[in-house]
Scaffold this motif. Structure first.
Motif, PDB file in Angstrom:
ATOM      1  N   GLY A 272      -0.541   4.666  20.882  1.00 37.82           N
ATOM      2  CA  GLY A 272       0.652   4.097  20.244  1.00 37.82           C
ATOM      3  C   GLY A 272       1.025   4.894  19.008  1.00 37.82           C
TER       4      GLY A 272
ATOM      5  N   GLY B 104       3.741   3.806  16.894  1.00 34.64           N
ATOM      6  CA  GLY B 104       4.772   2.954  16.300  1.00 34.64           C
ATOM      7  C   GLY B 104       4.566   2.821  14.804  1.00 34.64           C
ATOM      8  N   ASN B 105       4.734   1.593  14.300  1.00 32.07           N
ATOM      9  CA  ASN B 105       4.606   1.333  12.851  1.00 32.07           C
ATOM     10  C   ASN B 105       3.289   1.863  12.299  1.00 32.07           C
TER      11      ASN B 105
ATOM     12  N   GLY C 162       0.650   3.266  14.165  1.00 31.16           N
ATOM     13  CA  GLY C 162       0.153   4.505  14.791  1.00 31.16           C
ATOM     14  C   GLY C 162       0.660   5.746  14.080  1.00 31.16           C
TER      15      GLY C 162
ATOM     16  N   TYR D 147       9.134   7.369  21.064  1.00 28.05           N
ATOM     17  CA  TYR D 147       7.923   7.405  20.231  1.00 28.05           C
ATOM     18  C   TYR D 147       7.153   8.711  20.480  1.00 28.05           C
TER      19      TYR D 147
ATOM     20  N   LEU E 217      -3.296   1.000  18.712  1.00 26.17           N
ATOM     21  CA  LEU E 217      -2.187   0.635  17.824  1.00 26.17           C
ATOM     22  C   LEU E 217      -0.884   0.399  18.578  1.00 26.17           C
ATOM     23  N   ILE E 218      -0.983  -0.388  19.626  1.00 26.60           N
ATOM     24  CA  ILE E 218       0.199  -0.863  20.343  1.00 26.60           C
ATOM     25  C   ILE E 218       0.294  -2.378  20.065  1.00 26.60           C
ATOM     26  N   PRO E 219       1.427  -3.009  20.358  1.00 22.38           N
ATOM     27  CA  PRO E 219       1.547  -4.440  20.027  1.00 22.38           C
ATOM     28  C   PRO E 219       0.417  -5.277  20.630  1.00 22.38           C
ATOM     29  N   ASP E 220       0.018  -6.295  19.903  1.00 18.98           N
ATOM     30  CA  ASP E 220      -1.129  -7.111  20.334  1.00 18.98           C
ATOM     31  C   ASP E 220      -0.969  -7.634  21.762  1.00 18.98           C
TER      32      ASP E 220
ATOM     33  N   ALA F 166       0.456  -6.328  24.234  1.00 18.03           N
ATOM     34  CA  ALA F 166       0.339  -5.279  25.262  1.00 18.03           C
ATOM     35  C   ALA F 166      -1.089  -4.745  25.367  1.00 18.03           C
ATOM     36  N   GLN F 167      -1.912  -5.040  24.386  1.00 21.41           N
ATOM     37  CA  GLN F 167      -3.235  -4.410  24.328  1.00 21.41           C
ATOM     38  C   GLN F 167      -4.172  -4.736  25.500  1.00 21.41           C
TER      39      GLN F 167
ATOM     40  N   VAL G 186      -3.262  -2.732  28.762  1.00 23.39           N
ATOM     41  CA  VAL G 186      -3.400  -1.279  28.580  1.00 23.39           C
ATOM     42  C   VAL G 186      -4.865  -0.907  28.385  1.00 23.39           C
TER      43      VAL G 186
ATOM     44  N   SER H   6      -5.872  -5.448  14.068  1.00 26.90           N
ATOM     45  CA  SER H   6      -5.623  -6.892  14.029  1.00 26.90           C
ATOM     46  C   SER H   6      -6.781  -7.540  14.791  1.00 26.90           C
TER      47      SER H   6
ATOM     48  N   PRO I 135      -4.767  -2.602   7.908  1.00 24.28           N
ATOM     49  CA  PRO I 135      -3.937  -2.539   6.703  1.00 24.28           C
ATOM     50  C   PRO I 135      -3.167  -3.842   6.529  1.00 24.28           C
TER      51      PRO I 135
ATOM     52  N   GLY J 203       3.658  -0.252   8.383  1.00 27.98           N
ATOM     53  CA  GLY J 203       3.322   1.165   8.560  1.00 27.98           C
ATOM     54  C   GLY J 203       4.002   2.089   7.557  1.00 27.98           C
TER      55      GLY J 203
HETATM   56  P1  NDP Z   1       4.475  -1.271  17.308  1.00 28.68           P
HETATM   57  O1  NDP Z   1       5.319  -2.360  17.846  1.00 28.68           O
HETATM   58  O2  NDP Z   1       5.063  -0.417  16.251  1.00 28.68           O
HETATM   59  O3  NDP Z   1       3.977  -0.369  18.527  1.00 28.68           O
HETATM   60  C1  NDP Z   1       4.813   0.491  19.115  1.00 28.68           C
HETATM   61  C2  NDP Z   1       3.948   1.483  19.878  1.00 28.68           C
HETATM   62  O4  NDP Z   1       3.274   0.813  20.948  1.00 28.68           O
HETATM   63  C3  NDP Z   1       4.794   2.563  20.479  1.00 28.68           C
HETATM   64  O5  NDP Z   1       4.054   3.747  20.500  1.00 28.68           O
HETATM   65  C4  NDP Z   1       5.038   2.007  21.878  1.00 28.68           C
HETATM   66  O6  NDP Z   1       5.319   2.998  22.784  1.00 28.68           O
HETATM   67  C5  NDP Z   1       3.674   1.397  22.188  1.00 28.68           C
HETATM   68  N1  NDP Z   1       3.757   0.364  23.222  1.00 28.68           N
HETATM   69  C6  NDP Z   1       4.454  -0.795  23.180  1.00 28.68           C
HETATM   70  N2  NDP Z   1       4.275  -1.508  24.300  1.00 28.68           N
HETATM   71  C7  NDP Z   1       3.467  -0.763  25.082  1.00 28.68           C
HETATM   72  C8  NDP Z   1       2.912  -0.959  26.376  1.00 28.68           C
HETATM   73  N3  NDP Z   1       3.150  -2.076  27.067  1.00 28.68           N
HETATM   74  N4  NDP Z   1       2.122   0.002  26.875  1.00 28.68           N
HETATM   75  C9  NDP Z   1       1.873   1.115  26.176  1.00 28.68           C
HETATM   76  N5  NDP Z   1       2.353   1.378  24.935  1.00 28.68           N
HETATM   77  C10 NDP Z   1       3.142   0.441  24.403  1.00 28.68           C
HETATM   78  O7  NDP Z   1       3.061  -1.846  16.867  1.00 28.68           O
HETATM   79  P2  NDP Z   1       2.509  -2.037  15.401  1.00 28.68           P
HETATM   80  O8  NDP Z   1       2.206  -0.699  14.821  1.00 28.68           O
HETATM   81  O9  NDP Z   1       3.381  -2.979  14.656  1.00 28.68           O
HETATM   82  O10 NDP Z   1       1.149  -2.798  15.709  1.00 28.68           O
HETATM   83  C11 NDP Z   1       0.012  -2.119  16.179  1.00 28.68           C
HETATM   84  C12 NDP Z   1      -1.211  -2.901  15.739  1.00 28.68           C
HETATM   85  O11 NDP Z   1      -1.258  -2.913  14.318  1.00 28.68           O
HETATM   86  C13 NDP Z   1      -1.206  -4.356  16.193  1.00 28.68           C
HETATM   87  O12 NDP Z   1      -2.512  -4.738  16.479  1.00 28.68           O
HETATM   88  C14 NDP Z   1      -0.699  -5.092  14.957  1.00 28.68           C
HETATM   89  O13 NDP Z   1      -1.121  -6.434  14.889  1.00 28.68           O
HETATM   90  C15 NDP Z   1      -1.352  -4.250  13.858  1.00 28.68           C
HETATM   91  N6  NDP Z   1      -0.728  -4.334  12.558  1.00 28.68           N
HETATM   92  C16 NDP Z   1       0.624  -4.143  12.440  1.00 28.68           C
HETATM   93  C17 NDP Z   1       1.212  -4.164  11.196  1.00 28.68           C
HETATM   94  C18 NDP Z   1       2.663  -3.844  11.046  1.00 28.68           C
HETATM   95  O14 NDP Z   1       3.083  -3.556   9.952  1.00 28.68           O
HETATM   96  N7  NDP Z   1       3.493  -3.828  12.076  1.00 28.68           N
HETATM   97  C19 NDP Z   1       0.443  -4.433   9.968  1.00 28.68           C
HETATM   98  C20 NDP Z   1      -0.981  -4.498  10.202  1.00 28.68           C
HETATM   99  C21 NDP Z   1      -1.521  -4.484  11.455  1.00 28.68           C
HETATM  100  P3  NDP Z   1       6.269   2.747  24.051  1.00 28.68           P
HETATM  101  O15 NDP Z   1       7.493   3.485  23.739  1.00 28.68           O
HETATM  102  O16 NDP Z   1       5.458   3.297  25.143  1.00 28.68           O
HETATM  103  O17 NDP Z   1       6.551   1.290  24.193  1.00 28.68           O
END
Ligand code: NDP
Length: 343
Positions: free
Chosen positions: A26, A28-29, A31, A57, A85-88, A90-91, A94, A113, A135, A139
């Motif tokens: 992942g 995202g935020n 990752g 991404y 580091l993908i949404p909870d 989806a974890q 995957v 998380s 954290p 992100g």
């Molecule tokens: P995001 O929503 O930002 O994650 C997006 C990433 O996950 C992208 O790379 C996306 O790629 C990938 N993704 C989404 N769905 C899928 C899927 N079904 N299969 C494969 N890849 C997928 O996540 P966060 O960074 O917000 O959260 C990640 C972790 O960090 C979680 O455990 C969250 O609880 C924790 N956390 C988050 C915080 C925050 O600020 N958001 C703060 C502290 C902890 P694709 O394009 O493939 O979908």
């Protein structure tokens, strides 16, 4: 309960990460922020790989100079560390289907998380380290604070040691690697993190939504206008300022910036509210909904519905219900007039 241990940079040894293959699942935020922070640590021989589907991404990760693998199983092969580091929601699918079958022994699995580990939704290999480096910031702040030489609040814990006794040292090295021990990483656990997160989401903030809704309704019935109410209650950003000062100066100390009438009103008013039903409600949610696993089970049963793009998406259903409150209707009307109000 003894005071929590706080770990700083001097408690962690980055050499443990030398030559390691680190996989970020992942981008995202969290990752993107954590991968870039770790790369900035310039650890000798470390290789950082990002696993992501081929989309925007993945493009972002490549543009930032990372190698990106679209096949998660292939990416997992030989990884020493896997940041999940993908949404909870989806974890589990995957991790269990695509990553776990390819992981080697003694791999360190890092979650940000506690949810999926606490509720045992991940099939974690017995011979792996499982650590949480979580954290307490979005992100963007994890990245920008690190870039400006500051740390950020973070929880760290060890949930499983593969058997070689290194999980604790690895958790601290990884926390330091992403910049999380600079300001002090607080020793926690997936249970503690999950309890606090879910209680805030399911009892504390819902209470605040309900309190604002009722206060709005009472004042509206007493003749206040929607315009005045919206500005008085939140559009002026006074609540945001109060919480900012609470973080900087103290939960109660921030009150001293308010007038004497306000301080007296708030402190005396809080004591007039019967704490027993409030506490009973919070206890009930914590014990019977969160820790019992009832919420996790309910959410798992409907999580596919959150991908729906029609009215059946559970969030759309809930937004529809909330949109009927006087507060929501009033705000919608005020926002339509906002450009005129600001002129
Ligand atoms: P995001 O929503 O930002 O994650 C997006 C990433 O996950 C992208 O790379 C996306 O790629 C990938 N993704 C989404 N769905 C899928 C899927 N079904 N299969 C494969 N890849 C997928 O996540 P966060 O960074 O917000 O959260 C990640 C972790 O960090 C979680 O455990 C969250 O609880 C924790 N956390 C988050 C915080 C925050 O600020 N958001 C703060 C502290 C902890 P694709 O394009 O493939 O979908």
């Amino acid at each position: 309960m003894p005071a929590a241990t706080i770990y700083y940079d001097s408690d962690a040894d980055l050499t443990l990460l030398e030559g390691k293959k680190v996989l970020f699942v992942g981008y995202g935020n969290q990752g993107s922020a954590q991968a870039q922070n770790l790369r900035d640590a310039n650890i000798s021989g470390i290789s950082i790989l990002v696993a992501n589907r081929e989309d925007s991404y993945a493009k972002e990760a490549k543009a930032a100079g990372f190698h990106v693998e679209n096949d998660f199983g292939k990416a997992a092969e030989g990884a020493d560390v896997v940041f999940l580091l993908i949404p909870d929601q989806a974890q589990p699918a995957v991790f269990n289907n695509e990553l776990a079958p390819h992981l080697k022994e003694d791999v360190t699995i890092v979650v940000a998380s506690g949810y999926n580990v606490h509720f045992k939704f991940l099939n974690l290999p017995r011979k792996s380290h499982v650590v949480m480096v979580a954290p307490r910031m979005i992100g963007i702040s994890v990245r920008t604070r690190h870039q400006s030489g500051k740390g950020f609040p973070c929880f760290v814990s060890v949930e499983q040691d593969s058997g070689n006794g290194q999980a604790h040292a690895m958790s601290l090295a990884l926390a330091k690697g992403i910049g999380a021990t600079k300001a002090g990483a607080i020793s926690s656990s997936v249970k503690e993190e999950t309890m606090m997160d879910l209680l805030a989401e399911q009892a504390l903030w819902p209470s605040i939504i309900q309190l604002f809704t009722q206060a709005y309704s009472v004042l509206k019935a007493a003749g206040c206008s929607d315009e005045a109410l919206c500005y008085e209650m939140w559009m002026s950003k006074e609540p945001a300022e109060i919480f900012e000062r609470a973080a900087d100066e103290g939960f109660l100390q921030q009150l001293k910036h308010h007038s004497t009438v306000s301080q007296y009103g708030q402190l005396a008013g809080a004591l007039k509210i019967d704490p027993n039903p409030v506490r009973a409600h919070f206890e009930d949610i914590l014990q019977n909904r969160i820790l019992s696993g009832e919420f996790a089970k309910e959410f798992a049963a409907i999580e596919k519905d959150f991908e729906r793009t029609d009215d059946g998406n559970p969030l759309n259903v809930l937004y529809r219900q909330h949109s009927k409150s006087e507060l929501a209707v009033g705000e919608e009307n005020v926002r339509k007039r906002l450009p005129q109000l600001l002129d």
